[in-house]
Write a protein that holds these residues in place. Structure first.
Motif, short mmCIF file in Angstrom:
data_model
loop_
_atom_site.label_atom_id
_atom_site.label_comp_id
_atom_site.label_asym_id
_atom_site.label_seq_id
_atom_site.Cartn_x
_atom_site.Cartn_y
_atom_site.Cartn_z
N ASP A 162 -26.26 -15.54 4.30
CA ASP A 162 -24.93 -15.91 4.74
C ASP A 162 -23.90 -15.60 3.65
O ASP A 162 -22.84 -15.03 3.93
N LEU A 163 -24.22 -15.95 2.42
CA LEU A 163 -23.31 -15.70 1.31
C LEU A 163 -23.10 -14.20 1.10
O LEU A 163 -21.97 -13.75 0.89
N ILE A 164 -24.16 -13.42 1.20
CA ILE A 164 -24.04 -11.97 1.04
C ILE A 164 -23.11 -11.40 2.10
O ILE A 164 -22.21 -10.61 1.80
N PHE A 165 -23.30 -11.80 3.35
CA PHE A 165 -22.45 -11.28 4.42
C PHE A 165 -20.99 -11.70 4.22
O PHE A 165 -20.08 -10.90 4.40
N ARG A 166 -20.77 -12.94 3.85
CA ARG A 166 -19.39 -13.40 3.64
C ARG A 166 -18.74 -12.70 2.46
O ARG A 166 -17.59 -12.28 2.53
N MET A 167 -19.50 -12.59 1.35
CA MET A 167 -18.96 -11.93 0.16
C MET A 167 -18.69 -10.44 0.43
O MET A 167 -17.68 -9.91 -0.01
N ILE A 173 -21.31 -9.85 -6.13
CA ILE A 173 -22.01 -10.69 -5.16
C ILE A 173 -23.23 -11.33 -5.81
O ILE A 173 -23.47 -12.53 -5.65
N ALA A 174 -24.01 -10.56 -6.56
CA ALA A 174 -25.21 -11.08 -7.22
C ALA A 174 -24.87 -12.18 -8.21
O ALA A 174 -25.65 -13.12 -8.40
N GLY A 175 -23.70 -12.10 -8.82
CA GLY A 175 -23.27 -13.13 -9.76
C GLY A 175 -23.08 -14.49 -9.11
O GLY A 175 -23.05 -15.51 -9.79
N ILE A 203 -29.55 -7.13 -4.12
CA ILE A 203 -28.55 -7.37 -3.09
C ILE A 203 -28.25 -6.08 -2.34
O ILE A 203 -28.20 -6.05 -1.11
N GLU A 204 -28.07 -4.99 -3.07
CA GLU A 204 -27.77 -3.70 -2.44
C GLU A 204 -28.95 -3.26 -1.57
O GLU A 204 -28.76 -2.81 -0.43
N ARG A 205 -30.17 -3.38 -2.07
CA ARG A 205 -31.35 -2.99 -1.30
C ARG A 205 -31.46 -3.83 -0.03
O ARG A 205 -31.75 -3.32 1.05
N PHE A 206 -31.21 -5.14 -0.16
CA PHE A 206 -31.22 -6.01 1.01
C PHE A 206 -30.20 -5.52 2.03
O PHE A 206 -30.48 -5.44 3.21
#
Length: 73
Positions: free
Chosen positions: A20-25, A36-38, A48-51
């Protein structure tokens, strides 16, 4: 260009909160993976990029389908 092994490209398991955080960020800052990873303890920008790249893959699609079924109950 360096060759990428298949081990490096295994699906990365993320918690629902991380996803959820990845999509929002990503919606806010785009593909600034380090930023984003931070915000996610223990995750690297490469993860994060691979995901993100693999999110439309078969494993992710089936996971999303299960989540949608669960949420509709």
């Amino acid at each position: 260009m360096a060759e990428v092994s298949s081990i490096e490209w295994e699906f990365i398991n993320m918690s629902e909160q991380e996803e959820d955080l990845i999509f929002r960020m990503h919606k806010l800052v785009g593909d600034r993976w380090a930023l984003i990873a931070g915000r996610i303890p223990g995750r690297k920008a490469e993860e994060i990029e691979r995901f993100w790249i693999m999110r439309d893959g078969e494993v992710f699609a089936s996971k999303q389908k299960k989540r949608a079924q669960y949420n509709s109950i």
